[in-house]
Design an enzyme around this catalytic site. Structure first.
Site, short mmCIF file in Angstrom:
data_model
loop_
_atom_site.label_atom_id
_atom_site.label_comp_id
_atom_site.label_asym_id
_atom_site.label_seq_id
_atom_site.Cartn_x
_atom_site.Cartn_y
_atom_site.Cartn_z
N HIS A 72 0.83 -1.21 0.00
CA HIS A 72 0.00 0.00 0.00
C HIS A 72 0.86 1.26 0.00
O HIS A 72 1.72 1.42 0.86
CB HIS A 72 -0.90 0.01 1.25
CG HIS A 72 -2.00 -1.00 1.19
ND1 HIS A 72 -3.06 -0.99 2.05
CD2 HIS A 72 -2.21 -2.04 0.36
CE1 HIS A 72 -3.87 -1.99 1.75
NE2 HIS A 72 -3.37 -2.64 0.74
N LYS A 296 0.76 -0.24 15.30
CA LYS A 296 2.18 -0.18 15.67
C LYS A 296 2.69 -1.31 16.56
O LYS A 296 3.90 -1.49 16.69
CB LYS A 296 2.46 1.14 16.42
CG LYS A 296 2.39 2.36 15.54
CD LYS A 296 3.55 2.36 14.57
CE LYS A 296 3.43 3.40 13.49
NZ LYS A 296 3.98 2.99 12.22
#
Ligand code: FAD
Ligand code: DHB
Length: 392
Positions: A72, A296
């Site tokens: 992406h 994350k």
């Protein structure tokens, strides 16, 4: 049994560490309280920063990853019913990848067992001893028998609910924590993704995220109350909320299909300092938790063990202890930047019930700023694709 580094936990942190140590010629034994099939099925993270993906590729784990991952170059932010694209390739020259955490775990387990290195699955009653001295030990029960591993060092990679962090005397670590007044309901759906990139949605009724696992499997998240049971969420209610929160814009049609998996995740920011005690080094979720909004947690776990593997290599190959002494300090610099970013994305995109009208206007103004200013977009993009590794 004896080894150089005893590793508690076969999640991304423990398995990547074991792999990096193997490549450096350092012995380790991994102990895991779940079965191999359980850890290979556990549905969790999906988004890899470019640095994490590069590490896996450079260390020989890229074959299936490169074939099956979805690359992406940007994402969508939807607010006031309108889609805005953030092009991080144009902004900061990097991309991210979608590749399920359990696929990375499968690749790591296969690689490790392939080169004949041990992972002891389904061990019970794991306990750590003599952490302050030169010969720490991991004790556990396997097939009804009590066993022990003598180690030079122990890596506590056993996640937030593991035993490593609680093995440190409470007066030797400081805890920093924030619990959010909402959770995420995550579902896996047999339907192609609505857009070919992720859609982060701000809506007055609450946050929603459209992500994916493969070209035919969507992964969708909805902000929900923290104390709600999965049984409160029949499929109809999930689709009703998803349609409402993601609606708007020309030609918008949410891609729907059978829901094949559901789960609720609490939202928490948590960190301990320091990330070590004697010869025990904590890594990944054992040392810190971030709310999932910034994607994350797994990436931070991988960053920790890169620093730890390098420090252990300096110890064994050059007899240097300075890198181990600096482990916590080096990791915490990144941990706190990632904590800040994960908190920031969370407060930017979620509905807080105790916010007043002023707070809501401020939140919308900030999203408007991010999506209309290059400087605003850049700070999101730079953090989202992953900050550079720091070794000192
Ligand atoms: P874990 O994966 O928790 O591994 C710890 C291991 O230790 C487990 O296998 C556990 O069974 C084992 N264990 C526990 N106790 C013991 C014991 N006593 N003895 C032996 N073994 C033990 N992160 C991202 O980077 N990107 C994302 O897109 C993302 N999305 C997420 C979405 C959701 C819904 C959730 C819940 C998390 C997400 N995360 C994401 C976070 C990510 O999944 C975690 O940060 C990551 O799993 C941390 O890896 P770890 O190895 O530190 O811990
Ligand atoms: C995914 C999860 C996240 O929290 C996120 O921010 C992006 C992607 C995922 O599961 O694909």
């Amino acid at each position: 049994m004896r080894t150089q580094v005893g590793i508690v936990g076969a999640g991304p942190a423990g398995l990547v560490l074991a792999h990096l140590l193997h490549l450096a010629g350092i012995d380790s034994i991994v102990v895991e309280n779940r079965s191999r099939s359980y850890i290979e099925q556990r549905l969790r993270a999906g988004l890899l920063e470019q640095g994490s993906a590069d590490l896996l590729i450079e260390t020989g784990l890229g074959e299936r990853l490169q074939r099956e991952c979805m690359l992406h170059d940007g994402l969508f932010i939807k607010f006031k019913g309108e889609l805005h694209r953030l092009d991080f390739r144009a902004l900061v020259g990097k991309s991210v990848m979608i590749y399920g955490q359990q696929e990375i775990v499968k690749d790591l387990v296969a690689a490790r067992l392939g080169y004949g290195a041990p992972i002891l699955f389904e061990v019970g009653d794991v306990a750590l001893h003599d952490l302050g001295g030169p010969h720490p030990r991991i004790a556990f029960t396997q097939n009804g028998e009590r066993r022990e591993i003598q180690c030079d060092f122990i890596a506590g990679c056993d996640g937030f609910h593991g035993i490593s962090r609680p093995s440190i005397p409470a007066d030797r670590i400081t805890v920093f924590e924030r619990i959010y007044p909402f959770a995420w309901l995550g579902v896996l759906v047999e339907a192609p993704p609505t857009r070919d990139e992720l859609v982060y949605t701000h809506h007055e009724r609450g946050f929603a995220l459209l992500t994916m696992r493969t070209p035919r499997l969507s992964r969708l998240y909805l902000q929900c109350a923290p104390d709600e049971a999965e049984t409160n969420w029949p499929d109809d209610r999930i689709w009703e909320k998803l349609r409402l929160r993601t609606a708007g814009g020309e030609g918008w049609q949410l891609s729907e299909g059978p829901i094949v998996q559901k789960g609720i995740t609490e939202m928490r920011s948590f960190a301990v300092e320091p990330m070590h005690y004697g010869r025990l080094f904590l890594a990944g979720d054992a040392a810190h938790i971030v709310p999932p909004t910034g994607a994350k947690g797994m990436n931070l776990a991988i960053a920790d063990v890169r620093v730890l593997a390098r420090a252990l290599t300096a110890f064994y190959k050059e007899g240097r202890e300075d890198a181990l002494a600096g482990y916590s300090r080096v990791c915490l610099r990144r941990v706190w930047k990632v904590q800040r970013f994960s908190w920031w994305m969370t407060q930017l995109l979620h509905r807080f019930d105790d916010d007043n009208a002023f707070d809501r206007r401020r939140q919308l103004a900030e999203i408007d700023y991010i999506t209309s200013s290059r400087a605003g977009a850049m700070t999101w993009a730079e953090n989202y694709v992953g900050l550079p590794m720091e070794w000192e």
